[in-house]
Design a protein around this motif. Structure first.
Motif, PDB file in Angstrom:
ATOM      1  N   GLU B 107       0.832  -1.200   0.000  1.00  0.00           N
ATOM      2  CA  GLU B 107       0.000   0.000   0.000  1.00  0.00           C
ATOM      3  C   GLU B 107       0.873   1.259   0.000  1.00  0.00           C
ATOM      4  OE1 GLU B 107      -3.071  -0.389  -0.301  1.00  0.00           O
ATOM      5  OE2 GLU B 107      -3.339  -2.494   0.286  1.00  0.00           O
ATOM      6  N   PRO B 108       0.423   2.293  -0.699  1.00  0.00           N
ATOM      7  CA  PRO B 108       1.128   3.577  -0.605  1.00  0.00           C
ATOM      8  C   PRO B 108       0.986   4.141   0.812  1.00  0.00           C
ATOM      9  CG  PRO B 108      -0.901   3.788  -1.882  1.00  0.00           C
ATOM     10  CD  PRO B 108      -0.721   2.338  -1.611  1.00  0.00           C
ATOM     11  N   THR B 109       1.992   4.881   1.240  1.00  0.00           N
ATOM     12  CA  THR B 109       2.037   5.394   2.606  1.00  0.00           C
ATOM     13  C   THR B 109       0.745   6.099   3.005  1.00  0.00           C
ATOM     14  OG1 THR B 109       4.332   5.864   2.053  1.00  0.00           O
ATOM     15  CG2 THR B 109       3.561   6.621   4.203  1.00  0.00           C
ATOM     16  N   ALA B 110       0.176   6.837   2.077  1.00  0.00           N
ATOM     17  CA  ALA B 110      -1.022   7.614   2.400  1.00  0.00           C
ATOM     18  C   ALA B 110      -2.198   6.713   2.768  1.00  0.00           C
ATOM     19  CB  ALA B 110      -1.401   8.492   1.205  1.00  0.00           C
ATOM     20  N   MET B 111      -2.170   5.450   2.318  1.00  0.00           N
ATOM     21  CA  MET B 111      -3.290   4.551   2.565  1.00  0.00           C
ATOM     22  C   MET B 111      -3.148   3.735   3.854  1.00  0.00           C
ATOM     23  SD  MET B 111      -5.561   4.836   0.225  1.00  0.00           S
ATOM     24  CE  MET B 111      -6.466   3.283   0.269  1.00  0.00           C
ATOM     25  N   TRP B 112      -1.971   3.814   4.489  1.00  0.00           N
ATOM     26  CA  TRP B 112      -1.703   2.931   5.620  1.00  0.00           C
ATOM     27  C   TRP B 112      -2.763   3.021   6.709  1.00  0.00           C
ATOM     28  CZ3 TRP B 112       4.373   3.320   6.483  1.00  0.00           C
ATOM     29  CH2 TRP B 112       5.005   2.643   5.405  1.00  0.00           C
ATOM     30  N   SER B 113      -3.090   4.238   7.110  1.00  0.00           N
ATOM     31  CA  SER B 113      -4.012   4.333   8.245  1.00  0.00           C
ATOM     32  C   SER B 113      -5.425   3.943   7.810  1.00  0.00           C
ATOM     33  CB  SER B 113      -3.978   5.740   8.856  1.00  0.00           C
ATOM     34  OG  SER B 113      -4.710   6.637   8.056  1.00  0.00           O
ATOM     35  N   ASP B 114      -5.782   4.238   6.548  1.00  0.00           N
ATOM     36  CA  ASP B 114      -7.089   3.803   6.047  1.00  0.00           C
ATOM     37  C   ASP B 114      -7.212   2.287   6.064  1.00  0.00           C
ATOM     38  OD1 ASP B 114      -7.875   6.316   5.657  1.00  0.00           O
ATOM     39  OD2 ASP B 114      -8.117   6.205   3.460  1.00  0.00           O
ATOM     40  N   LYS B 115      -6.143   1.626   5.558  1.00  0.00           N
ATOM     41  CA  LYS B 115      -6.167   0.166   5.504  1.00  0.00           C
ATOM     42  C   LYS B 115      -6.230  -0.429   6.905  1.00  0.00           C
ATOM     43  CE  LYS B 115      -6.221  -0.808   1.191  1.00  0.00           C
ATOM     44  NZ  LYS B 115      -7.332  -1.576   0.625  1.00  0.00           N
ATOM     45  N   ALA B 116      -5.490   0.189   7.834  1.00  0.00           N
ATOM     46  CA  ALA B 116      -5.443  -0.345   9.199  1.00  0.00           C
ATOM     47  C   ALA B 116      -6.782  -0.189   9.905  1.00  0.00           C
ATOM     48  CB  ALA B 116      -4.342   0.344   9.997  1.00  0.00           C
ATOM     49  N   SER B 117      -7.520   0.880   9.577  1.00  0.00           N
ATOM     50  CA  SER B 117      -8.807   1.032  10.269  1.00  0.00           C
ATOM     51  C   SER B 117      -9.940   0.352   9.512  1.00  0.00           C
ATOM     52  CB  SER B 117      -9.126   2.520  10.519  1.00  0.00           C
ATOM     53  OG  SER B 117      -8.759   3.291   9.397  1.00  0.00           O
ATOM     54  N   GLY B 118      -9.690  -0.099   8.276  1.00  0.00           N
ATOM     55  CA  GLY B 118     -10.654  -0.930   7.559  1.00  0.00           C
ATOM     56  C   GLY B 118     -11.963  -0.227   7.260  1.00  0.00           C
ATOM     57  N   ASN B 119     -12.992  -1.046   7.057  1.00  0.00           N
ATOM     58  CA  ASN B 119     -14.300  -0.490   6.693  1.00  0.00           C
ATOM     59  C   ASN B 119     -15.300  -0.628   7.835  1.00  0.00           C
ATOM     60  OD1 ASN B 119     -13.507   0.117   3.920  1.00  0.00           O
ATOM     61  ND2 ASN B 119     -13.395  -2.113   3.713  1.00  0.00           N
ATOM     62  N   GLY B 120     -14.859  -0.247   9.010  1.00  0.00           N
ATOM     63  CA  GLY B 120     -15.783  -0.239  10.143  1.00  0.00           C
ATOM     64  C   GLY B 120     -16.081  -1.595  10.744  1.00  0.00           C
TER      65      GLY B 120
END
Lengths: 183, 208
Positions: B107-120
Motif C-alpha cells: 500500500e502507498p504510505t497515504a493509505m496505511w491508516s485507512d487500511k489499518a482502520s478498515g471499513n468499520g
C-alpha cells in the motif's frame, strides 16, 4: 552419573505403567529418599513429621499424574517438574510461600533416609478421617494392614473391580482434600 | 500412615488418569463446529470465500491463525505433561511481522491508516473472535485439567492462544478486510485478549 539411575527409574516406571505393581513400588521407594532430601533441605524448621507429610503429598501427586509421562521420554525432567510443583505448593499451603526450589536440587541434594522413628506422617491420617468411613477403611486395610485387593473386597463385600475403582477414587479424593485442608 | 504404607497403597492402584489429549480431538472439533456454525448463522460468510482463498495475502489471514492454533495446542499439551513448550510457536509472530511488512509495501504510505482502520469492522472483529473462541477454550481448559502443568497460567495462556487462533481462522471466513495492515494488528489484539483470558482461567482451574 545419573545415566544408570535414569535407566533404572524409566525401566521401573515403564514396567509400572504396564501393570507391574512390584516395579512401581520399587520406583516409588527409589524416588522417596531423593524427595525427602530436597524437602528437608528446603523445609528446614518445618519439622520431620511435616516434611514427611510433604513427601507423601508429592508421592500422591506423582501417582495420580503418572499418566502424563510418556514412556519414550526421559523420566527425570518429568519427575522433577512434578515434584517441584508439588513441593512449592505444599510449602505454600503451610504458610511458607516464596520458597524457591530450584530444579537442580533434585539432582544435587543428598537423598535422605527415613528418620529413626517410623516415619509417621499425620496428614494422611487426618485426610482419611475426612473420607467416608468405608473408603477410609479400604485405604487403611490395603495400606496399613497390607491387604490385597481381593482380601479387601472380601472384607467389605465388594467385587475386585469395585474395590479398584473405590481405591482410585479414594486416592484422588485424598489428594483433593490435602489441597484444601492442610493447615 | 507411614510412607512405606502409602507406597504400598499407591502400588495397589492400577487405574491411571487419561492424559489430557485423550478424547480432546472429538470435543474440540465439536466445540469448533458449534462456534463456526454460530458465526455463519449470525455474521454469514464473506462474498466470494473461495475466490479470496486464491490471493496469498488474503489466504494468509486464515492460514496463519490456524497454524498458530495448531502450534499453541501442541505446546499446551506439552506443558500439561510437564515438558517444555518448545520454540516453534515463535515462528507465528515472526511470520505475522513479515506479513505486516508485505502489507506496508503493498500500500502507498497515504493509505496505511485507512487500511489499518478498515471499513468499520474493528469492533465486530474484536467482539466476534473472543466469542467464537469461548467454546474451544472451555474444551481445552477442561482437557488440561487432567494434566500436570507446572505453570498453570502459562498452560492456560497457550490454551487461550490456541482457541484465539482457531477463532480468528473461523472469523476470517466472514471478515471482508484483506489487508495485513488490518488483520495483523486487530486479529493479533483479539487473540491476545483470548490468551490473557486463558491465562486467568489457567491460574484458576489448572492448579492441581
Amino acid at each position: 552419573m545419573h545415566g544408570k539411575a535414569e535407566d533404572d527409574w524409566a525401566v521401573l516406571m515403564r514396567a509400572a505403567l504396564a501393570g507391574d505393581a512390584a516395579a512401581y513400588a520399587r520406583f516409588l521407594r527409589a524416588v522417596t529418599p531423593v524427595l525427602r532430601g530436597v524437602v528437608r533441605a528446603r523445609g528446614a524448621g518445618l519439622g520431620e513429621a511435616a516434611c514427611e507429610d510433604v513427601v507423601q503429598e508429592v508421592l500422591l501427586a506423582i501417582h495420580l499424574k503418572r499418566g502424563t509421562w510418556r514412556p519414550d521420554e526421559p523420566i527425570r525432567p518429568w519427575l522433577y517438574a512434578i515434584a517441584r510443583y508439588k513441593v512449592v505448593d505444599a510449602f505454600r499451603s503451610r504458610g511458607r510461600g516464596g520458597i524457591d526450589v530450584p530444579i537442580e536440587d533434585f539432582a544435587e541434594t543428598l537423598p535422605a533416609a527415613a528418620g529413626p522413628d517410623p516415619t509417621e506422617a499425620r496428614d494422611v491420617e487426618r485426610m482419611l478421617g475426612l473420607l467416608d468411613p468405608r473408603t477410609a477403611g479400604l485405604l487403611r486395610g490395603i495400606g496399613v494392614e497390607g491387604e490385597s485387593i481381593a482380601e479387601a473386597g472380601r472384607r467389605l463385600g465388594m467385587t475386585e473391580g469395585a474395590v479398584r475403582v473405590a481405591l482410585h477414587r479414594g486416592l484422588k479424593r485424598l489428594a483433593e482434600l490435602r489441597g484444601r485442608h492442610v493447615e | 500412615m507411614r510412607t512405606d504404607d502409602l507406597i504400598a497403597l499407591l502400588a495397589s492402584d492400577r487405574l491411571a488418569e487419561p492424559p489430557p489429549s485423550q478424547g480432546l480431538p472429538l470435543r474440540l472439533a465439536l466445540a469448533v463446529a458449534v462456534a463456526a456454525a454460530g458465526m455463519v448463522a449470525v455474521l454469514g460468510l464473506r462474498a466470494g470465500v473461495a475466490a479470496a482463498a486464491t490471493v496469498p495475502l488474503t489466504l494468509a489471514k486464515s492460514v496463519l491463525p490456524a497454524v498458530l492454533a495448531v502450534l499453541a495446542l501442541a505446546a499446551a499439551l506439552r506443558v500439561a505433561r510437564a515438558a517444555a513448550a518448545g520454540w516453534r510457536l515463535w515462528a507465528v509472530p515472526a511470520a505475522a511481522m513479515l506479513l505486516l511488512v508485505a502489507g506496508l509495501f503493498q500500500e502507498p504510505t497515504a493509505m496505511w491508516s485507512d487500511k489499518a482502520s478498515g471499513n468499520g469492522t474493528i469492533l465486530t472483529c474484536l467482539t466476534a473472535i473472543p466469542l467464537i473462541a469461548l467454546l474451544p477454550l472451555v474444551a481445552l481448559i477442561a482437557a488440561l485439567r487432567r494434566g500436570a502443568a507446572p505453570f498453570p497460567a502459562r498452560a492456560g495462556a497457550l490454551a487461550g492462544m490456541a482457541a484465539g487462533g482457531i477463532a480468528a481462522a473461523v472469523y476470517s471466513l466472514h471478515c471482508p478486510e484483506d489487508s495485513p495492515l488490518f488483520y495483523v494488528p486487530w486479529y493479533g489484539l483479539a487473540i491476545l485478549c483470548v490468551t490473557a483470558a486463558g491465562a486467568l482461567a489457567g491460574s484458576r482451574f489448572l492448579r492441581w
